[in-house]
Enzyme design. Structure first.
Site, PDB file in Angstrom:
ATOM      1  N   ARG A  85       0.827  -1.210   0.000  1.00  0.00           N
ATOM      2  CA  ARG A  85       0.000   0.000   0.000  1.00  0.00           C
ATOM      3  C   ARG A  85       0.868   1.271   0.000  1.00  0.00           C
ATOM      4  O   ARG A  85       0.373   2.367  -0.254  1.00  0.00           O
ATOM      5  CB  ARG A  85      -0.979  -0.012   1.173  1.00  0.00           C
ATOM      6  N   TYR A 117     -13.022  17.786 -17.343  1.00  0.00           N
ATOM      7  CA  TYR A 117     -13.694  16.493 -17.424  1.00  0.00           C
ATOM      8  C   TYR A 117     -14.846  16.482 -16.408  1.00  0.00           C
ATOM      9  O   TYR A 117     -14.665  16.910 -15.265  1.00  0.00           O
ATOM     10  CB  TYR A 117     -12.679  15.386 -17.128  1.00  0.00           C
ATOM     11  N   ASP A 125      -4.156  19.888 -14.848  1.00  0.00           N
ATOM     12  CA  ASP A 125      -4.405  18.594 -15.493  1.00  0.00           C
ATOM     13  C   ASP A 125      -3.985  18.739 -16.955  1.00  0.00           C
ATOM     14  O   ASP A 125      -4.618  19.452 -17.733  1.00  0.00           O
ATOM     15  CB  ASP A 125      -5.892  18.226 -15.381  1.00  0.00           C
ATOM     16  N   LYS A 170      -4.791   7.558 -20.433  1.00  0.00           N
ATOM     17  CA  LYS A 170      -4.891   8.092 -21.787  1.00  0.00           C
ATOM     18  C   LYS A 170      -3.553   7.957 -22.512  1.00  0.00           C
ATOM     19  O   LYS A 170      -3.128   6.849 -22.775  1.00  0.00           O
ATOM     20  CB  LYS A 170      -5.388   9.546 -21.706  1.00  0.00           C
TER      21      LYS A 170
HETATM   22  C1  LIG Z   1      -8.643  15.406 -18.670  1.00  0.00           C
HETATM   23  C2  LIG Z   1      -9.022  14.241 -17.791  1.00  0.00           C
HETATM   24  N1  LIG Z   1      -8.623  14.233 -16.510  1.00  0.00           N
HETATM   25  C3  LIG Z   1      -8.934  13.208 -15.679  1.00  0.00           C
HETATM   26  C4  LIG Z   1      -9.707  12.141 -16.111  1.00  0.00           C
HETATM   27  C5  LIG Z   1     -10.029  11.027 -15.177  1.00  0.00           C
HETATM   28  O1  LIG Z   1      -9.146   9.967 -15.432  1.00  0.00           O
HETATM   29  P1  LIG Z   1      -9.467   8.427 -15.152  1.00  0.00           P
HETATM   30  O2  LIG Z   1     -10.587   8.042 -16.062  1.00  0.00           O
HETATM   31  O3  LIG Z   1      -8.172   7.749 -15.432  1.00  0.00           O
HETATM   32  O4  LIG Z   1      -9.888   8.338 -13.716  1.00  0.00           O
HETATM   33  C6  LIG Z   1     -10.130  12.101 -17.441  1.00  0.00           C
HETATM   34  C7  LIG Z   1     -10.930  10.983 -17.940  1.00  0.00           C
HETATM   35  O5  LIG Z   1     -11.415  10.976 -19.042  1.00  0.00           O
HETATM   36  C8  LIG Z   1      -9.778  13.183 -18.309  1.00  0.00           C
HETATM   37  O6  LIG Z   1     -10.157  13.223 -19.597  1.00  0.00           O
END
Ligand SMILES: Cc1ncc(COP(=O)(O)O)c(C=O)c1O
Length: 393
Positions: free
Chosen positions: A57, A110, A184, A209
């Site tokens: 963990r 998102y 992000d 991604k």
């Molecule tokens: C820009 C962005 N940030 C975060 C996330 C969340 O990621 P995860 O699906 O790996 O939890 C996504 C998911 O599509 C995303 O497009």
């Protein structure tokens, strides 16, 4: 390794460099527990939240390897990975928000990031303000003395809004108690954008991604300066969002080809965005490297390539859009993005359907909009597929 090495060399040779047995391909270490040579070492590792050979963990050798790789690509002091993109966003929020604090975030992100941040803020008695990220003035108007976290996504999912990272960083640094500024950068990847060098404290990715790149692993990662990263890592041992060693191994393997893939994603997406923009049945195309993008100048300043994501609207609204995505063949109708396979989706009913209509509109999402994750297939084949599908609308 040499910090001046090129991007693709860093993808292949970056990382911890810890490889006592000389493996060219790293082994997977599934062990969740490690024998201590003596009691003093057991106690030392128990007190070290970054120890990899202690308990599963706390992390794993494979997770540490992936983290070191991402840190070298982002020019960061440290990185920490988690079992999903949302898990890392949750850890970032937990690390920098406490009751009475203020969170400054953006509409253009998102959908589930927004839902997560809103609900965590409510539970933690944190006030949250979401602003239109297109205008720096909105950040200046909303920031407060008790703002402890500024969170942006750029380019934004799905409509590809761009945030002025250097501008927000300057605003943050000008506060008497500067909040932590987190970006992000999932859509851009470290190939196209370096938020840390533009003044952000923390950069994060849904590694599901482009970093993984093959639609076969769910993960998240954040990288940045030593102090904020330590504060994020501190949350891990008791929240428990650690990444499985095999998933971490898949990610390191994916990153080995990141530069090659991103070069192709950039090239393909520019060709297809240009094609779509010239097509009579397409109403509007959003792609950061098209001069028609409302923030093209900013994108060209802070990104070295537009990435593989295109957003577009077909003439005929939602019916025509749904017809198009039902007609493609090489391009797959599926959610997610950033893999070698081209995927297309309808944000209003698929990826961003959990947001109420007015919040979708605030994020710039219309009913007729399609999000296209351009893969690394031959651009001509993708264009032929789109031509046929557009003809069917
Ligand atoms: C820009 C962005 N940030 C975060 C996330 C969340 O990621 P995860 O699906 O790996 O939890 C996504 C998911 O599509 C995303 O497009």
């Amino acid at each position: 390794m040499d910090r001046s090495a090129g991007f693709q060399t860093t993808c292949i040779h970056g990382g911890s460099g810890r490889n006592p047995l000389g493996h060219v391909a790293a082994p997977i270490c599934q062990s969740t527990s490690f024998e201590f040579p003596d009691t003093a070492e057991g106690a030392r590792r128990a007190g070290d939240i970054a120890a990899d050979e202690f308990y599963g963990r706390w992390g794993s050798t494979n997770a540490r390897e992936f983290e070191a790789l991402v840190a070298s690509l982002e020019g960061a002091d440290a990185a920490v990975c988690a079992s999903s993109g949302l898990a890392i966003i949750s850890m970032v929020a937990h690390a920098f928000l406490n009751p009475g604090d203020h969170l400054l975030a953006v509409h253009q992100c998102y959908s589930e990031t927004k839902i997560l941040l809103e609900s965590l803020a409510r539970q933690m008695s944190v006030e949250a303000t979401f602003v239109d990220s297109a205008n720096l003035r909105n950040f200046a108007d909303a920031i407060r003395p008790n703002t402890t976290l500024v969170f942006v996504e750029t380019p934004a999912n799905p409509a590809l809004g761009i945030v002025d990272i250097a501008g927000v960083a300057e605003l943050v640094r000008g506060q008497s108690t500067p909040p932590v500024f987190a970006v992000d950068s999932t859509f851009a990847t470290p190939y196209n954008q370096h938020p840390l060098s533009l003044g952000a404290d923390v950069v994060l990715h849904s590694a599901t991604k482009y970093l993984g790149g093959h639609s076969d692993v769910v993960a998240g990662v954040s990288a940045g300066k030593a102090d904020p990263l330590w504060r994020i890592r501190e949350r891990f041992s008791y929240h428990g969002p650690h990444l499985d060693p095999f998933a971490a191994w898949l990610l390191s393997r994916g990153v080995r080809t990141l530069g090659l893939r991103m070069q192709r994603h950039n090239e393909n997406a520019l060709v297809l965005a240009t094609f779509l923009e010239s097509h009579g049945k397409v109403e509007r195309v959003y792609y950061p490297m098209l001069p028609s993008h409302p923030q093209h100048a900013l994108a060209a300043r802070q990104m070295t390539g537009g990435g593989g994501m295109i957003c577009f609207e077909v003439r005929g609204g939602m019916d025509a859009a749904l017809q198009l995505i039902s007609s493609v063949e090489t391009i797959k109708l599926a959610v997610s993005l950033g893999g070698v396979t081209s995927l297309i989706t309808h944000p209003a009913s698929m990826t961003h359907n959990l947001l109420p209509r007015e919040e979708r509109e605030a994020a710039g999402i219309t009913d007729g909009m399609l999000r296209f994750s351009v893969g690394v297939e031959d651009a001509e084949d993708l264009q032929t597929d789109l031509e046929k599908a557009l003809a069917a609308t």
